[in-house]
Write a protein that holds these residues in place. Sequence first.
Motif, PDB file in Angstrom:
ATOM      1  N   LEU A 105     -14.087   2.299 -37.160  1.00  0.00           N
ATOM      2  CA  LEU A 105     -13.480   1.001 -36.864  1.00  0.00           C
ATOM      3  C   LEU A 105     -12.224   1.150 -36.001  1.00  0.00           C
ATOM      4  O   LEU A 105     -11.936   0.292 -35.164  1.00  0.00           O
ATOM      5  CB  LEU A 105     -13.152   0.268 -38.158  1.00  0.00           C
ATOM      6  CG  LEU A 105     -14.348  -0.388 -38.862  1.00  0.00           C
ATOM      7  CD1 LEU A 105     -13.958  -0.855 -40.260  1.00  0.00           C
ATOM      8  CD2 LEU A 105     -14.883  -1.559 -38.041  1.00  0.00           C
ATOM      9  N   GLU A 106     -11.486   2.234 -36.188  1.00  0.00           N
ATOM     10  CA  GLU A 106     -10.308   2.475 -35.352  1.00  0.00           C
ATOM     11  C   GLU A 106     -10.708   2.599 -33.887  1.00  0.00           C
ATOM     12  O   GLU A 106     -10.049   2.029 -32.995  1.00  0.00           O
ATOM     13  CB  GLU A 106      -9.590   3.745 -35.811  1.00  0.00           C
ATOM     14  CG  GLU A 106      -8.818   3.588 -37.110  1.00  0.00           C
ATOM     15  CD  GLU A 106      -8.183   4.902 -37.566  1.00  0.00           C
ATOM     16  OE1 GLU A 106      -8.182   5.867 -36.770  1.00  0.00           O
ATOM     17  OE2 GLU A 106      -7.689   4.969 -38.710  1.00  0.00           O
ATOM     18  N   PHE A 107     -11.789   3.339 -33.630  1.00  0.00           N
ATOM     19  CA  PHE A 107     -12.230   3.495 -32.242  1.00  0.00           C
ATOM     20  C   PHE A 107     -12.890   2.222 -31.724  1.00  0.00           C
ATOM     21  O   PHE A 107     -12.830   1.937 -30.522  1.00  0.00           O
ATOM     22  CB  PHE A 107     -13.141   4.714 -32.109  1.00  0.00           C
ATOM     23  CG  PHE A 107     -12.388   6.012 -32.131  1.00  0.00           C
ATOM     24  CD1 PHE A 107     -11.626   6.406 -31.045  1.00  0.00           C
ATOM     25  CD2 PHE A 107     -12.390   6.819 -33.258  1.00  0.00           C
ATOM     26  CE1 PHE A 107     -10.894   7.588 -31.058  1.00  0.00           C
ATOM     27  CE2 PHE A 107     -11.665   8.007 -33.290  1.00  0.00           C
ATOM     28  CZ  PHE A 107     -10.909   8.390 -32.185  1.00  0.00           C
ATOM     29  N   ARG A 133     -15.260   6.774 -26.660  1.00  0.00           N
ATOM     30  CA  ARG A 133     -14.970   5.987 -27.869  1.00  0.00           C
ATOM     31  C   ARG A 133     -16.247   5.465 -28.524  1.00  0.00           C
ATOM     32  O   ARG A 133     -16.361   5.443 -29.745  1.00  0.00           O
ATOM     33  CB  ARG A 133     -14.003   4.854 -27.506  1.00  0.00           C
ATOM     34  CG  ARG A 133     -12.578   5.377 -27.331  1.00  0.00           C
ATOM     35  CD  ARG A 133     -11.650   4.461 -26.551  1.00  0.00           C
ATOM     36  NE  ARG A 133     -10.308   5.053 -26.539  1.00  0.00           N
ATOM     37  CZ  ARG A 133      -9.934   6.047 -25.725  1.00  0.00           C
ATOM     38  NH1 ARG A 133     -10.799   6.561 -24.852  1.00  0.00           N
ATOM     39  NH2 ARG A 133      -8.713   6.560 -25.790  1.00  0.00           N
ATOM     40  N   TRP A 134     -17.218   5.089 -27.709  1.00  0.00           N
ATOM     41  CA  TRP A 134     -18.511   4.712 -28.267  1.00  0.00           C
ATOM     42  C   TRP A 134     -19.134   5.898 -29.011  1.00  0.00           C
ATOM     43  O   TRP A 134     -19.690   5.752 -30.103  1.00  0.00           O
ATOM     44  CB  TRP A 134     -19.453   4.271 -27.146  1.00  0.00           C
ATOM     45  CG  TRP A 134     -19.671   2.794 -27.067  1.00  0.00           C
ATOM     46  CD1 TRP A 134     -19.259   1.945 -26.076  1.00  0.00           C
ATOM     47  CD2 TRP A 134     -20.358   1.980 -28.022  1.00  0.00           C
ATOM     48  NE1 TRP A 134     -19.647   0.652 -26.371  1.00  0.00           N
ATOM     49  CE2 TRP A 134     -20.330   0.645 -27.560  1.00  0.00           C
ATOM     50  CE3 TRP A 134     -20.991   2.240 -29.235  1.00  0.00           C
ATOM     51  CZ2 TRP A 134     -20.912  -0.419 -28.243  1.00  0.00           C
ATOM     52  CZ3 TRP A 134     -21.570   1.195 -29.931  1.00  0.00           C
ATOM     53  CH2 TRP A 134     -21.533  -0.117 -29.434  1.00  0.00           C
ATOM     54  N   ALA A 135     -19.037   7.074 -28.416  1.00  0.00           N
ATOM     55  CA  ALA A 135     -19.610   8.270 -29.039  1.00  0.00           C
ATOM     56  C   ALA A 135     -18.946   8.546 -30.384  1.00  0.00           C
ATOM     57  O   ALA A 135     -19.616   8.911 -31.360  1.00  0.00           O
ATOM     58  CB  ALA A 135     -19.449   9.475 -28.107  1.00  0.00           C
ATOM     59  N   LEU A 136     -17.647   8.361 -30.440  1.00  0.00           N
ATOM     60  CA  LEU A 136     -16.918   8.601 -31.699  1.00  0.00           C
ATOM     61  C   LEU A 136     -17.272   7.565 -32.764  1.00  0.00           C
ATOM     62  O   LEU A 136     -17.386   7.892 -33.947  1.00  0.00           O
ATOM     63  CB  LEU A 136     -15.416   8.628 -31.431  1.00  0.00           C
ATOM     64  CG  LEU A 136     -14.929   9.899 -30.725  1.00  0.00           C
ATOM     65  CD1 LEU A 136     -13.570   9.684 -30.081  1.00  0.00           C
ATOM     66  CD2 LEU A 136     -14.897  11.069 -31.707  1.00  0.00           C
ATOM     67  N   VAL A 137     -17.462   6.314 -32.354  1.00  0.00           N
ATOM     68  CA  VAL A 137     -17.909   5.291 -33.303  1.00  0.00           C
ATOM     69  C   VAL A 137     -19.229   5.710 -33.932  1.00  0.00           C
ATOM     70  O   VAL A 137     -19.403   5.693 -35.165  1.00  0.00           O
ATOM     71  CB  VAL A 137     -18.063   3.921 -32.600  1.00  0.00           C
ATOM     72  CG1 VAL A 137     -18.844   2.947 -33.479  1.00  0.00           C
ATOM     73  CG2 VAL A 137     -16.698   3.335 -32.251  1.00  0.00           C
ATOM     74  N   GLU A 138     -20.171   6.090 -33.093  1.00  0.00           N
ATOM     75  CA  GLU A 138     -21.489   6.472 -33.604  1.00  0.00           C
ATOM     76  C   GLU A 138     -21.412   7.732 -34.456  1.00  0.00           C
ATOM     77  O   GLU A 138     -22.038   7.815 -35.526  1.00  0.00           O
ATOM     78  CB  GLU A 138     -22.456   6.686 -32.432  1.00  0.00           C
ATOM     79  CG  GLU A 138     -23.878   6.925 -32.896  1.00  0.00           C
ATOM     80  CD  GLU A 138     -24.847   7.157 -31.762  1.00  0.00           C
ATOM     81  OE1 GLU A 138     -26.039   7.338 -32.061  1.00  0.00           O
ATOM     82  OE2 GLU A 138     -24.422   7.176 -30.586  1.00  0.00           O
ATOM     83  N   LEU A 139     -20.648   8.708 -33.997  1.00  0.00           N
ATOM     84  CA  LEU A 139     -20.548   9.974 -34.718  1.00  0.00           C
ATOM     85  C   LEU A 139     -19.947   9.776 -36.111  1.00  0.00           C
ATOM     86  O   LEU A 139     -20.483  10.267 -37.110  1.00  0.00           O
ATOM     87  CB  LEU A 139     -19.709  10.963 -33.913  1.00  0.00           C
ATOM     88  CG  LEU A 139     -19.638  12.402 -34.443  1.00  0.00           C
ATOM     89  CD1 LEU A 139     -21.012  13.055 -34.391  1.00  0.00           C
ATOM     90  CD2 LEU A 139     -18.637  13.215 -33.635  1.00  0.00           C
TER      91      LEU A 139
END
Length: 316
Positions: free
Chosen positions: A152-154, A130-136
């Motif tokens: 923001l969802e993640f 989820r951190w990776a998806l926020v950054e991506l």
Amino acid sequence: MKLIWLCLLCPIMLVSQTDFKEVNQLFEDKNYAQAAGLLNTYLEQNPKNLEAIELLGDAYGHQEKWDEALVYYKQLLETDSYNANYHYKYGGVLGMKALENKFKAIGFIGDVKSSFLKAAELDRSHIGARWALVELYMQLPGIIGGSKKKALEFAEQLENLSKVDGYLAKGYIYEYDDEPELAENYYKKAIVEGGSVTCYNKLISFYEGENAPEKALQTAETAQKKHQRNALHYQIGKIAAEYNIELQKGLRCLETYIQNYSAEDGVPIAWAHYRLAQIYTYKNNKSRALKYIDLAIEALPEIKLFKKQKDRILAL
């Protein structure tokens, strides 16, 4: 994207202490090349050992040998496509390849995103994915799938799993999107909720990015009083040296850092010598500035910044 790679290798899954005691020690010593050699030898006799395959992928990843790491992470996925961590690591390495070759990056992005999404889907509590998806989602341009809303969802999902991670993720999003008041608010919430050195460092870095060195210094001092970490002495000295503030305090902290230094502190002593040279340059003390910059250059002669500082000192 580099944050992704750092995060995904933090919880390295070490294999059997009995069979891999030496490999584990090499990882702790950051001797990844030698660890890879031992693991390759082991896998010649035990080619289906998944823990060893994963660890070998990690060893190559730490050396930034992305293609080699991908070979082993792909092998893991072919064996078990329902393992969230395998998808996470595979996506992370693809992301690092994308960073290194911007021309080919667009071709990797779809696979990077799908790997992280799959990891998040397979493991509802996978914080790293989820951190990776926020950054991506924050770093990608909107035209190729970037989305603050998705990020923001993640971040919300992270907050449900871990309030600290959720607050830090929201701080990152708002900092990236140039909304400093909201970013500061969430970084402060993370400190109240968790109060770890990581939380403090996020706020310190934020203040530095906002060109607010006094706030950065105050935050570093608060963190040092709470955690008593030698690494924070360097942080205080670094801020003093970079912004030409509280120079005597910076000198004291850097000298303390050097006296108490251990490998766990992370930043090599050469950098503390460089910061001391900076401070003595501000003070127009040429002889002491030269003393410390020469120590820095002797230890790390490849650092161009050190040589530029010496030129400034010689011009005094």
